[in-house]
Design a protein around this motif. Structure first.
Motif, short mmCIF file in Angstrom:
data_model
loop_
_atom_site.label_atom_id
_atom_site.label_comp_id
_atom_site.label_asym_id
_atom_site.label_seq_id
_atom_site.Cartn_x
_atom_site.Cartn_y
_atom_site.Cartn_z
N PRO A 262 5.67 6.59 -1.24
CA PRO A 262 6.41 5.06 -0.95
C PRO A 262 6.31 4.87 0.57
CG PRO A 262 7.94 6.88 -1.71
CD PRO A 262 6.46 7.28 -2.10
N ARG A 263 6.59 6.08 1.32
CA ARG A 263 6.58 5.95 2.82
C ARG A 263 5.30 5.28 3.33
NH1 ARG A 263 5.69 7.53 7.93
NH2 ARG A 263 7.40 7.86 9.11
N ALA A 264 4.10 5.80 2.89
CA ALA A 264 2.87 5.30 3.43
C ALA A 264 2.71 4.01 2.78
CB ALA A 264 1.48 6.26 2.74
N LEU A 265 3.22 3.43 1.47
CA LEU A 265 2.97 2.13 1.07
C LEU A 265 3.89 1.26 1.98
CD1 LEU A 265 1.91 0.39 -1.20
CD2 LEU A 265 3.92 1.14 -2.50
N LEU A 266 5.26 1.50 2.38
CA LEU A 266 5.94 0.98 3.15
C LEU A 266 5.53 0.61 4.71
CD1 LEU A 266 8.73 -0.76 3.38
CD2 LEU A 266 9.99 1.49 3.84
N ARG A 267 4.74 1.65 5.24
CA ARG A 267 4.15 1.69 6.54
C ARG A 267 3.07 0.55 6.30
NH1 ARG A 267 3.29 0.69 10.26
NH2 ARG A 267 3.18 1.66 12.36
N ALA A 268 2.32 0.70 5.34
CA ALA A 268 1.23 -0.56 5.22
C ALA A 268 1.82 -1.90 5.22
CB ALA A 268 0.35 -0.22 3.87
N ARG B 207 -2.33 -7.85 -0.32
CA ARG B 207 -2.68 -6.99 -1.70
C ARG B 207 -3.74 -6.20 -1.55
NH1 ARG B 207 1.35 -8.26 -5.45
NH2 ARG B 207 2.37 -10.12 -5.15
N SER B 208 -4.69 -6.94 -0.91
CA SER B 208 -6.01 -6.07 -1.08
C SER B 208 -5.98 -4.89 -0.25
CB SER B 208 -7.21 -6.82 -0.83
OG SER B 208 -7.08 -7.53 0.59
N ARG B 209 -5.30 -5.10 1.05
CA ARG B 209 -5.23 -3.85 1.84
C ARG B 209 -4.25 -2.75 1.55
NH1 ARG B 209 -6.02 -7.89 6.79
NH2 ARG B 209 -3.89 -8.34 6.37
N ILE B 210 -2.98 -3.50 0.90
CA ILE B 210 -1.86 -2.14 0.75
C ILE B 210 -2.04 -1.39 -0.42
CG2 ILE B 210 0.57 -2.33 0.21
CD1 ILE B 210 1.01 -4.86 1.80
N GLY B 211 -2.53 -2.12 -1.63
CA GLY B 211 -2.94 -1.20 -2.54
C GLY B 211 -1.48 -1.13 -3.43
#
Length: 260
Positions: free
Chosen positions: A140-146, A130-134
């Motif tokens: 949404p693509r960058a979030l899913l990639r993380a 959670r601390s890394r993903i934000g």
């Protein structure tokens, strides 16, 4: 000492700690503390039932929690380096730098240690992830990639965690109690990925006709399998990331930024 008389009564000798009865002198050895076995048993029961002072409980609980974490981390290191079969209670105690009795005090059996340490590892990984993903929902693509990066051995912490999970996986195949903790029925990871894809589809950023749940199944299982291949040295991390990016490009084919 009581008035300088070393727990003496009225000169008749030592007094029982549970009643005012005088305790006869024993001659040699340590002096008796109780007048009878009955009083000794009452004293023992009272000590066991006596609650700790309220002011001391939080500190004691904190120390116990820290010690349990210390022991669990020792188990993780052994599992990552040598596998769970090498994680006997004695080995865990030696790795943690504590006595075997300390390990047995906090974990009544090896099985309890395995289950509790796995729960602690899940909680630790979730906290770090959670601390890394934000939580930036604008991409949404960058979030899913993380999120997918959490399944890959991209640094020392994730490499160790994935090796521990791999060790647990083999054990969970024949241990139902471990399996419930290792692979919960509610499938939280797949649900998270499906929610991200659903949100992107609502915004018109995905390819038409996608089933978010099926895509989430493929992404999670694919990332886990590819991450294990990197652990085994069968694939390079950069190659695996390119494979995941290829699939993400197909999912987000409706996003104008992807087309550009």
């Amino acid at each position: 000492m009581r008035n300088g008389r070393d727990e003496k009564g009225d000169g008749r000798g030592a007094v029982c700690r549970m009643c005012p009865t005088a305790v006869p002198a024993t001659g040699r050895g340590r002096p008796a503390l109780y007048c009878s076995r009955s009083c000794q048993a009452k004293a023992y029961r009272r000590r066991k039932q006596l609650p700790a002072p309220a002011a001391e409980r939080p500190a004691t609980a904190g120390v116990a929690s820290d010690r349990r974490r210390q022991i669990a981390e020792a188990l993780w290191r052994i599992a990552a380096e040598r596998g769970l079969h090498a994680a006997s209670l004695r080995e865990v105690a030696a790795e943690a730098g504590v006595s075997l009795r300390v390990v047995q005090y906090h974990f009544t059996s090896k099985h309890q240690l395995l289950v509790d340490a796995l729960r602690m590892l899940h909680a630790e990984n979730e906290r770090i992830a959670r601390s890394r993903i934000g939580s930036d929902g604008t991409d949404p693509r960058a979030l899913l990639r993380a999120v997918l990066d959490e399944f890959l051995p991209v640094d020392a912490q994730r490499t160790t965690a994935l090796r521990v999970f791999a060790a647990y996986y083999a054990r969970s195949l024949t241990d139902p109690a471990l399996a419930k903790v290792f692979l919960p029925d509610e499938q939280p990871l797949e649900h998270l990925v499906a929610q991200l894809i659903t949100a992107a589809r609502t915004d018109g950023r995905t390819a038409p006709g996608l089933d978010p749940w099926r895509e989430a199944d493929l992404l999670v299982s694919g990332a886990v399998g590819l991450g294990n291949d990197v652990l085994h040295g069968r694939r390079a991390l950069d190659e695996v990331r390119r494979t995941l990016d290829y699939h993400l490009d197909k999912i987000f084919a409706g996003d104008p930024r992807t087309r550009r």
